[in-house]
Design an enzyme around this catalytic site. Structure first.
Site, PDB file in Angstrom:
ATOM      1  N   ILE A  24       0.821  -1.108  -0.028  1.00  0.00           N
ATOM      2  CA  ILE A  24      -0.091   0.218  -0.102  1.00  0.00           C
ATOM      3  C   ILE A  24       0.920   1.057   0.092  1.00  0.00           C
ATOM      4  O   ILE A  24       0.715   2.188  -0.732  1.00  0.00           O
ATOM      5  CB  ILE A  24      -0.983   0.015   1.341  1.00  0.00           C
ATOM      6  CG1 ILE A  24      -1.940  -1.077   1.142  1.00  0.00           C
ATOM      7  CG2 ILE A  24      -1.809   1.296   1.306  1.00  0.00           C
ATOM      8  CD1 ILE A  24      -2.875  -1.241   2.382  1.00  0.00           C
ATOM      9  N   THR A  47       9.959  -6.229   4.655  1.00  0.00           N
ATOM     10  CA  THR A  47       9.176  -6.928   3.739  1.00  0.00           C
ATOM     11  C   THR A  47       8.903  -5.984   2.708  1.00  0.00           C
ATOM     12  O   THR A  47       8.763  -6.469   1.396  1.00  0.00           O
ATOM     13  CB  THR A  47       7.707  -7.075   4.078  1.00  0.00           C
ATOM     14  OG1 THR A  47       6.915  -6.078   4.369  1.00  0.00           O
ATOM     15  CG2 THR A  47       7.555  -8.324   5.513  1.00  0.00           C
ATOM     16  N   GLY A  48       8.963  -4.647   2.844  1.00  0.00           N
ATOM     17  CA  GLY A  48       8.968  -3.688   1.718  1.00  0.00           C
ATOM     18  C   GLY A  48      10.093  -3.749   0.842  1.00  0.00           C
ATOM     19  O   GLY A  48      11.227  -4.210   1.373  1.00  0.00           O
ATOM     20  N   TYR A 159      -3.158 -10.837  15.896  1.00  0.00           N
ATOM     21  CA  TYR A 159      -3.007  -9.768  14.805  1.00  0.00           C
ATOM     22  C   TYR A 159      -3.843  -8.828  15.139  1.00  0.00           C
ATOM     23  O   TYR A 159      -3.886  -7.704  15.121  1.00  0.00           O
ATOM     24  CB  TYR A 159      -2.964 -10.363  13.303  1.00  0.00           C
ATOM     25  CG  TYR A 159      -3.099  -9.451  12.304  1.00  0.00           C
ATOM     26  CD1 TYR A 159      -2.227  -8.070  12.253  1.00  0.00           C
ATOM     27  CD2 TYR A 159      -4.335  -9.218  11.647  1.00  0.00           C
ATOM     28  CE1 TYR A 159      -2.396  -7.216  11.360  1.00  0.00           C
ATOM     29  CE2 TYR A 159      -4.457  -8.276  10.722  1.00  0.00           C
ATOM     30  CZ  TYR A 159      -3.564  -7.234  10.508  1.00  0.00           C
ATOM     31  OH  TYR A 159      -3.779  -5.921   9.812  1.00  0.00           O
TER      32      TYR A 159
END
Length: 327
Positions: A24, A47-48, A159
């Site tokens: 995003i 992760t990016g 989560y």
């Protein structure tokens, strides 16, 4: 927030985006940079991907329009240093894996709760005007759909619990310290730059491209509300720029449409041009069976209206994955 005529914001306004190299985040950087904002990205690159941000920046004439700071939101010193001068924060950085949160609840809590608290404290101390928090329908758990903001949260996973705690922190900083917060509960998001995600659409797309069978957990009748990332970014922009928002509000950001996993598999098969083999596995703990949202509040208060239809969005994503595979 500084404002000029025609509701256009000054190019000198700086927005801090945490997790700005993620799925995003990259799409949001593009939308906001196109509108003339100066962007500061804070991302630990767990992760990016920095290469995606660099690829995006090549298209801009001013390379200083977007700055990347490699750092972790759990590091208070880094957060304090890089929040200075920002008029708003869009907090996307998170541990987003439901199954991963079952395996390591403490890490999930540390990132999603302690990291959010660090950012809110830095906003309070540095006079930041707005804080947009990316939350999730996972905070609500299994509820009769369509779900709206009045539903009492009952998270099924660590989560979901961590995101609910983040929502509570945002509410408390709004009412205790006057920080204008908006919580956006995203439905299941898909779109470009999602190649690293564990989401069902990304998995199905990759399997279809490789000629592999699709794995469906349970009977496939479980449903989700799939929203394109362009619509997510549009909602974030509306929350950033809405002048009459009282702050402390929670919004469901979705399409309001229910799609089963079986229907999704058929759609992707149509786009791929062939019938896809399906393998069924036992359903997984912590996952919601039916889910879609009532978006009347976001439509009324933010002026939000999703524009991308699922089939059209899937076609565009299929083409994007095909292009990426050739590079």
């Amino acid at each position: 927030m500084a404002q000029t005529k025609g509701n256009q914001y000054c190019q000198g306004d700086t927005i801090l985006i945490t997790g700005g190299c993620g799925f995003i985040g990259i799409n949001l950087v593009k939308q906001l940079a196109d509108k003339g904002y100066r962007i500061r990205v804070l991302d630990n690159l767990s992760t990016g991907k920095e290469k995606n941000l660099k690829k995006l920046l090549i298209s801009y004439p001013q390379p200083t329009a977007v700055d990347l700071i490699v750092g972790d939101i759990r590091n208070q010193a880094i957060v304090n240093q890089n929040i200075k001068g920002a008029v708003a924060v869009v907090h996307l950085a998170a541990h987003t894996d439901v199954i991963g949160s079952l395996e390591n609840p403490k890490e999930d809590w540390d990132i999603n709760v302690n990291g959010t608290l660090n950012l809110l404290e830095a906003c309070r101390k540095n006079g930041v005007a707005k804080f947009i928090f990316a939350s999730s329908n996972a905070v609500l758990g299994e509820q009769p759909p369509p779900i709206d903001e009045s539903v009492i949260p009952r998270p099924l996973s660590p989560y979901g619990a961590s995101k609910l705690a983040g929502e509570a922190l945002c509410s408390s900083y709004c009412h205790s310290f006057g920080l204008e917060t908006s919580t956006l509960r995203f439905a299941n998001c898909y779109g470009p730059y999602s190649e690293h995600k564990n989401s069902v659409i990304t998995k199905f797309m990759k399997c279809a491209m490789e000629g592999m069978p699709l794995t469906i957990y349970g009977d496939g009748n479980q449903t989700r509300d799939f929203i394109h990332v362009d619509d997510i970014c549009r909602a974030i922009f509306l929350a950033l720029t809405k002048q009459s928002s009282p702050g402390g509000e929670v919004f469901q950001i979705a399409t309001g449409k229910e799609t089963s996993i079986n229907s999704l598999a058929r759609l992707i098969g149509e786009i791929a041009g062939r019938e896809l083999q399906i393998i069924h596995q036992p359903e997984r703990k912590g996952e919601i069976k039916r889910n879609y949202s009532d978006i009347n509040k976001a439509r009324t208060m933010l002026g939000f209206k999703p524009k991308v239809e699922l089939k059209a969005g899937l076609k565009d994503l299929w083409q994007w994955f095909q292009k990426e595979e050739k590079q």
